[in-house]
Structures are given as C-alpha cells and as structure tokens.
Design an enzyme around this catalytic site. Structure first.
Site, PDB file in Angstrom:
ATOM      1  N   GLY A  13       0.824  -1.218   0.000  1.00  0.00           N
ATOM      2  CA  GLY A  13       0.000   0.000   0.000  1.00  0.00           C
ATOM      3  C   GLY A  13       0.850   1.256   0.000  1.00  0.00           C
ATOM      4  O   GLY A  13       0.459   2.294   0.545  1.00  0.00           O
ATOM      5  N   GLY A  16      -0.511   4.647  -1.223  1.00  0.00           N
ATOM      6  CA  GLY A  16      -1.622   5.254  -0.491  1.00  0.00           C
ATOM      7  C   GLY A  16      -1.199   6.420   0.381  1.00  0.00           C
ATOM      8  O   GLY A  16      -0.024   6.790   0.428  1.00  0.00           O
ATOM      9  N   GLN A  17      -2.188   6.980   1.096  1.00  0.00           N
ATOM     10  CA  GLN A  17      -1.951   8.218   1.865  1.00  0.00           C
ATOM     11  C   GLN A  17      -0.839   8.044   2.902  1.00  0.00           C
ATOM     12  O   GLN A  17       0.104   8.828   2.939  1.00  0.00           O
ATOM     13  CB  GLN A  17      -3.242   8.657   2.565  1.00  0.00           C
ATOM     14  N   ASP A  58      -0.192  -7.936  -5.669  1.00  0.00           N
ATOM     15  CA  ASP A  58      -1.588  -8.026  -5.263  1.00  0.00           C
ATOM     16  C   ASP A  58      -1.602  -8.806  -3.951  1.00  0.00           C
ATOM     17  O   ASP A  58      -1.320 -10.011  -3.950  1.00  0.00           O
ATOM     18  CB  ASP A  58      -2.376  -8.767  -6.363  1.00  0.00           C
ATOM     19  N   TYR A 148     -15.477  -2.346   6.861  1.00  0.00           N
ATOM     20  CA  TYR A 148     -14.094  -1.952   7.190  1.00  0.00           C
ATOM     21  C   TYR A 148     -13.810  -2.211   8.675  1.00  0.00           C
ATOM     22  O   TYR A 148     -12.794  -2.807   9.038  1.00  0.00           O
ATOM     23  CB  TYR A 148     -13.925  -0.467   6.844  1.00  0.00           C
ATOM     24  N   LYS A 152     -11.220  -4.769  10.502  1.00  0.00           N
ATOM     25  CA  LYS A 152     -10.161  -4.275  11.390  1.00  0.00           C
ATOM     26  C   LYS A 152     -10.212  -4.985  12.752  1.00  0.00           C
ATOM     27  O   LYS A 152      -9.166  -5.285  13.334  1.00  0.00           O
ATOM     28  CB  LYS A 152     -10.251  -2.752  11.548  1.00  0.00           C
ATOM     29  N   ILE A 178      -6.426  10.617   9.422  1.00  0.00           N
ATOM     30  CA  ILE A 178      -5.077  11.158   9.205  1.00  0.00           C
ATOM     31  C   ILE A 178      -5.144  12.283   8.176  1.00  0.00           C
ATOM     32  O   ILE A 178      -5.722  12.122   7.089  1.00  0.00           O
ATOM     33  CB  ILE A 178      -4.108  10.049   8.708  1.00  0.00           C
TER      34      ILE A 178
HETATM   35  C1  AKB Z   1     -11.491   6.021   7.225  1.00  0.00           C
HETATM   36  O1  AKB Z   1     -12.088   7.086   7.369  1.00  0.00           O
HETATM   37  O2  AKB Z   1     -11.998   5.003   6.743  1.00  0.00           O
HETATM   38  C2  AKB Z   1     -10.047   5.951   7.707  1.00  0.00           C
HETATM   39  C3  AKB Z   1      -9.958   5.449   9.102  1.00  0.00           C
HETATM   40  C4  AKB Z   1     -10.440   6.279  10.228  1.00  0.00           C
HETATM   41  O3  AKB Z   1      -9.484   4.371   9.318  1.00  0.00           O
HETATM   42  N1  AKB Z   1      -9.445   7.239   7.592  1.00  0.00           N
END
Ligand code: AKB
Length: 326
Positions: A13, A16-17, A58, A148, A152, A178
C-alpha cells in the site's frame, strides 16, 4: 556507537496516503535500496519511483507477495494495503478480501519466512454502538457497523493470534483520521478533514459531507509516521498489547476545523451537506484514551489543530505556487 541493525523492508500500500510518506521516512532511516515500495494498480508518484525500488503486487495473491519477499530478502513488512470505510461499504466483499485475506497472506509469510517484525495497522473504525464515545478506552466494546470496521476487529484478533500461537512479532495502532498534504486519502470517512484544506486553498470554500457538529479523533501525518516508527522500535518485552493500540492527538468538530482555517483565511466559507458517511462518523468515538500506548512505548503527539492548520495551508500554498494545484 551501537551497530545499526540492518533491515530489508517491504511496504504494501505504498502508493496510499500513509504508505507513501511512511516509505520515504523508512528510506531515510534504512537506506533507500533497503525499502521496497509496492502497490497494486495506481501509478506511484515520480518522487516515490525515483527514491528507491518499486514493484506492483496483489496482496490477495500470496505468491505475489512471496515473490518480492524472496527477491528482496525482506525481513520486515509494513502492511499498509487496505480498503477504507466508505469504499468498503460500496464494495464489502472486496474490503473483506483485501483486508482479511491480504492480511492472512502477510502473516503466514511472516511465520513461514521467519520475518523479524510485521506492522498491522488498525483504525478507530473498530468501535461502534456500545463503545463509550468519549475518551474511548483501549480495551472496550468492539461492535463496528461497517465492513471496514469488521475487518479491522478481525485483523487485530488475527494478528494477536499469530503473536500468541506462532510467536510472530506483529504490532499495530488504531489510526484516527489522518490529515496530510502529500497523497490524498482514498475512500475513507475522515477524508473531509483533508479535502477541506484543498477546498480552502483552491476555491476559498468547501462543502463538507458530515455535519458541522461531527467530532472525530484526528492526527497530522508527521505524528502518524512517528507513532508507526516508535511502536516498531519498541522492545517486544515492553508490550502488553500488540495489534490494537489507541493513539490520540486531537479531536475536533467539522465546524472547529473550518474555524481553524478561517483564523488564517478569514474569507474561507464552509457549508455542510451530510451523506451516507455521516452514519459511519456517528458510530465512531469523539475522543480516544491512549494511556496504553503512552505507558508501553512512550507515545507522545506533537501537533494540535492550530499547528496542523498552519502547516497544511503553507504546504498547499507552496504546491499551488509550483503549479501542482488549481
Ligand atoms: C477512514 O475514514 O476510513 C479511515 C480510518 C479512520 O481508518 N481514515
């Protein structure tokens, strides 16, 4: 002087940011040729390409990660590849595949290749209904409502299982939103806190997709990089937690963020038009208790809202002068 430990690092990654800036910080520390940046599809910036090795991989295909781990004799992985919260709601099964199967591939390779350390990022998205919203403790209710968040929570538990069962040294923090000016975030709920600065500099205005009173924990990129490196430097024996450290820097409402920009640019205007991301933001804490990170590895942030706003606006104005922004 103590002999500097030699490291051969892989960053997934890396386009990415967080990954893009983390790669640069790691190249500075370990030597550019010792830090392999990887991405899946997005073309890396010229700066990333010019500064050291880059490969497309990948993470959902184990052999694709194995190939670069073997080719570059990797001993440490920062596994930053992930699908974030907003895109995760649009494509839940892609989110599961990348965030869970990709992580399992990395952890298995960690065990099979005897890697010395793996960084496994988590997020404030692990929290949800039933979690105390103010000063959210490290060890508390984890019942997220987003895919998500589900990945996590599962990822933290999976990584902790690899620590206990296989003795793999993996660690991770729960990143808040972030904020940065190098690489735009992609597909998160906290993205408004970055986009608002671009709106201010490019147009003098911004339409925010969460309401004015929405409060979330946030952090400026230099602190996020510092947290990542500090945790990875900590002696394993000092850690009671491993893959689930709360880290806090600041908490503010969207309205307070706009006001901090207005303090520097009085003409800036912000309007609010909440969309589906409002419900996600509402399910996350307002502020975080990071005592465990402070006690176990000395976590300490440097930036508050005013200092971050000053730095963000100056950096984006420089980009604008260089013709890199509208
Ligand atoms: C999101 O907004 O999905 C991320 C996070 C808080 O993990 N920036």
């Amino acid at each position: 002087m103590a002999k500097k430990e030699m490291k051969r690092v892989l960053v997934t990654g890396a386009v990415g940011q967080i990954g893009s800036e983390l790669t640069m910080a790691l190249r500075e520390r370990h030597g550019a040729e010792n830090v392999l940046a990887t991405g899946r599809k997005t073309r890396p910036s010229q700066a990333l390409l010019d500064s050291g090795p880059f490969e497309f991989i990948d993470v959902t295909r184990k052999e694709s990660i194995e190939a670069v781990v073997d080719k570059y004799a990797i001993d440490t992985i920062y596994h930053m590849a992930a699908i974030l919260s907003a895109v995760g709601e649009d494509k839940p099964w892609l989110c599961w595949d990348v965030n869970i199967n990709g992580l399992k591939n990395v952890l298995d390779i960690g065990v099979e290749r005897g890697l010395t350390r793996v960084f496994v990022p988590s997020s404030i998205a692990v929290f949800g209904p039933g979690t105390p919203l103010a000063d959210t403790p490290n060890d508390t209710v984890l019942r997220p409502t987003t895919m998500y968040g589900v990945t996590k929570v599962a990822g933290e538990l999976l990584a902790d299982y690899y620590v206990k069962r296989f003795g793999l040294d993996c660690r991770g923090v729960r990143y808040p939103g972030i904020i940065s000016h190098e690489t735009l975030p992609g597909g998160g709920t906290t993205d408004y806190a970055v986009a608002i600065y671009y709106g201010a500099v490019e147009k003098g205005s911004y339409e925010c997709f969460v309401s004015e009173d929405t409060v979330l924990p946030m952090m400026y990129m230099p602190d996020a990089i510092k947290a990542t490196l500090d945790l990875m430097d900590a002696p394993f024996a000092d850690l009671a937690h491993h893959n689930d450290f709360n880290i806090a820097a600041m908490s503010f409402s969207a309205g307070e963020l706009a006001a901090s920009i207005r303090a520097v640019m009085p003409e800036f205007t912000c309007t609010y038009k909440p969309d589906f991301r409002q419900a996600i933001a509402d399910s996350w804490p307002d502020s975080i208790d990071d005592t465990a990170a402070r006690e176990e590895w000395g976590w300490q942030p440097a930036y508050d809202l005013a200092a971050m706003t000053e730095d963000m606006l100056a950096a984006l104005r420089d980009k604008q002068s260089a013709g890199l922004l509208k």
